[in-house]
Design a protein around this motif. Structure first.
Motif, PDB file in Angstrom:
ATOM      1  N   GLY A  26     -42.927 -38.172  16.855  1.00  0.00           N
ATOM      2  CA  GLY A  26     -41.954 -37.484  16.015  1.00  0.00           C
ATOM      3  C   GLY A  26     -41.576 -36.136  16.600  1.00  0.00           C
ATOM      4  O   GLY A  26     -40.402 -35.761  16.623  1.00  0.00           O
ATOM      5  N   PHE A  27     -42.579 -35.428  17.088  1.00  0.00           N
ATOM      6  CA  PHE A  27     -42.349 -34.142  17.769  1.00  0.00           C
ATOM      7  C   PHE A  27     -41.410 -34.346  18.958  1.00  0.00           C
ATOM      8  O   PHE A  27     -40.419 -33.642  19.124  1.00  0.00           O
ATOM      9  N   GLY A  28     -41.735 -35.388  19.780  1.00  0.00           N
ATOM     10  CA  GLY A  28     -40.911 -35.662  20.957  1.00  0.00           C
ATOM     11  C   GLY A  28     -39.492 -36.026  20.580  1.00  0.00           C
ATOM     12  O   GLY A  28     -38.537 -35.510  21.166  1.00  0.00           O
ATOM     13  N   LEU A  29     -39.359 -36.899  19.589  1.00  0.00           N
ATOM     14  CA  LEU A  29     -38.027 -37.349  19.170  1.00  0.00           C
ATOM     15  C   LEU A  29     -37.159 -36.162  18.781  1.00  0.00           C
ATOM     16  O   LEU A  29     -36.041 -35.992  19.281  1.00  0.00           O
ATOM     17  N   VAL A  30     -37.703 -35.303  17.899  1.00  0.00           N
ATOM     18  CA  VAL A  30     -36.892 -34.196  17.396  1.00  0.00           C
ATOM     19  C   VAL A  30     -36.567 -33.211  18.510  1.00  0.00           C
ATOM     20  O   VAL A  30     -35.433 -32.748  18.635  1.00  0.00           O
ATOM     21  N   ILE A  31     -37.553 -32.918  19.358  1.00  0.00           N
ATOM     22  CA  ILE A  31     -37.334 -31.894  20.373  1.00  0.00           C
ATOM     23  C   ILE A  31     -36.325 -32.397  21.415  1.00  0.00           C
ATOM     24  O   ILE A  31     -35.476 -31.643  21.892  1.00  0.00           O
ATOM     25  N   VAL A  32     -36.357 -33.703  21.732  1.00  0.00           N
ATOM     26  CA  VAL A  32     -35.403 -34.248  22.704  1.00  0.00           C
ATOM     27  C   VAL A  32     -34.003 -34.326  22.102  1.00  0.00           C
ATOM     28  O   VAL A  32     -33.022 -33.908  22.724  1.00  0.00           O
ATOM     29  N   LEU A  33     -33.922 -34.812  20.860  1.00  0.00           N
ATOM     30  CA  LEU A  33     -32.624 -34.844  20.169  1.00  0.00           C
ATOM     31  C   LEU A  33     -32.008 -33.456  20.123  1.00  0.00           C
ATOM     32  O   LEU A  33     -30.827 -33.250  20.419  1.00  0.00           O
ATOM     33  N   PHE A  34     -32.876 -32.497  19.776  1.00  0.00           N
ATOM     34  CA  PHE A  34     -32.379 -31.146  19.563  1.00  0.00           C
ATOM     35  C   PHE A  34     -31.969 -30.491  20.876  1.00  0.00           C
ATOM     36  O   PHE A  34     -31.020 -29.701  20.904  1.00  0.00           O
TER      37      PHE A  34
END
Lengths: 196, 207
Positions: free
Chosen positions: A144-152
């Motif tokens: 979840g951390f990775g998903l949000v940080i990459v999206l962002f």
């Protein structure tokens, strides 16, 4: 509370997303999400350390602190374990996995003060998870951390070229963009999830 | 003599606006956003964080001559986590409802970069009184931002401040509920930072 591994994974991954719903790990979120490559490096490092840290702290808590009645030392012991672990992982990777080290090397020391790692180890204890569920929980949170940080980071790369007034450049517009992303994630709340 | 006094005042007041930990240095964001949902919680969190910050600053400065440079960081972490444990158990005993609301953020004071940062950057080089002043200033700056944010968020989401109903009826009957959720927190701190950039500390032109 649910013990279904799939539900725990989805809850940790999206519904109670560690950055946008729980407000954890915001320093790296705003600090390294400026480009896609740094975001990838940080998320891999985070995934790696979060899993190992959860295993080690869970084991130490259940087989050392609980039997010896030393629960009050939890905060001090966990933070020291994580700090040592990060150092250890760094040396190990440098020696044996050069490619992996060059991908996430510089982000590893930063992780020691990443509150997301410490919080996940605490939460895995507080929710009374077994070791397998704790692993799934940590995996979900790290992804979840990775998903949000990459999206962002993709959004922020675009923001670099946006015509903005000077006072909104940099952090302020990033916060406001984060607010919109968080609004999207808020849509999942009430689906199911872990008690916050 | 006078120079020394003005320097001390500077240590104290720097933390409040010019080196405000949250809005200028952008550290310690997690507790600032997470616990500023109501003014009462924010105040409780600030008191807990301030206590740890001031005490760890004093102790680090007290033992700074005996601490070898190579192991200073683990020692700082142990000192900080000791005070965090004290706060953790005291809050559990005396303010259990507040403790339940703040949840995991009380033990997480230990990874607040602001506290370790002050120990490393200030208390390790300065005497006890100066370190105390520096800790106090930073603590006041932290508290100020948290309380301002929480008052705005609580007011727009419930129409109350510190639990008292204030203001026009339409806010109470149709509250902006999203202010209490994460999007509201991010929006508010973005606007506050833009306000600071515009009126108080202008950023260097980058282009």
């Amino acid at each position: 509370m649910t013990t279904n591994p799939l539900l725990i994974f989805i809850a940790a991954f999206i519904v109670n997303n560690i950055i946008l719903i729980r407000y954890l790990g915001l320093c790296p979120f705003f600090g390294v999400s400026t480009t896609l490559t740094t975001a990838f490096g940080m998320s891999t490092a985070c995934l790696f350390v979060m899993l190992i840290a959860t295993w080690v702290t869970w084991t130490i808590y259940h087989f050392l602190l609980l039997p010896l009645d030393l629960i009050f030392l939890r905060t001090a012991v966990f933070i020291l374990i994580i700090a040592t672990l990060v150092q250890f992982v760094e040396i190990f990777l440098k020696k044996n996995f050069k490619a992996l080290y060059s991908a996430m090397g510089i982000y590893l020391p930063l992780i020691t003060t990443n509150c997301a790692i410490l919080a996940v180890t605490f939460l895995a204890i507080d929710y009374r998870f077994s070791l397998i569920l704790a692993t799934i929980f940590a995996l979900g949170n790290a992804l979840g951390f990775g998903l949000v940080i990459v999206l962002f980071s993709a959004i922020r790369e675009r923001l670099e070229f946006a015509p903005l007034s000077r006072s909104f450049k940099g952090y302020p517009i990033a916060f406001i963009a984060a607010s919109l992303v968080a609004l999207a994630f808020l849509g999942f709340i009430g689906l199911f999830g872990l008690p916050l | 003599m006078r120079n020394k006094k003005s320097k001390r005042l500077q240590y104290l007041f720097n933390g409040i606006i010019l080196e405000n930990p949250i809005l200028i240095l952008m550290i310690g964001l997690c507790p600032a956003l997470a616990t500023s949902t109501t003014a009462k919680d924010a105040f409780g969190m600030s008191v807990a964080t301030s206590f740890v910050l001031i005490c760890s600053n004093i102790v680090v400065s007290l033992i700074r001559k005996f601490v070898p440079e190579s192991v200073r960081i683990p020692i700082f972490i142990i000192i900080i986590s000791t005070f965090v444990t004290i706060v953790d158990y005291t809050m559990q005993a005396y303010v259990p409802t507040l403790y339940r609301v703040l949840g995991v953020f009380v033990p997480l004071i230990v990874v607040n970069c602001m506290i370790l940062g002050r120990a490393e950057a200030f208390a390790y080089q300065h005497n006890i009184f100066d370190s105390f002043l520096d800790g106090l200033g930073k603590a006041v700056g932290f508290t100020l931002v948290l309380v301002i944010m929480s008052i705005i968020r609580e007011y727009f989401s419930t129409g109350e401040i510190f639990g008292f109903v204030i203001g026009p009826r339409f806010i109470i009957s149709q509250p902006m509920l999203f202010m209490i959720f994460p999007p509201g927190a991010f929006l508010l701190i973005g606007l506050l930072k833009a306000f600071i950039n515009k009126f108080i500390i202008k950023p260097e032109p980058t282009d």
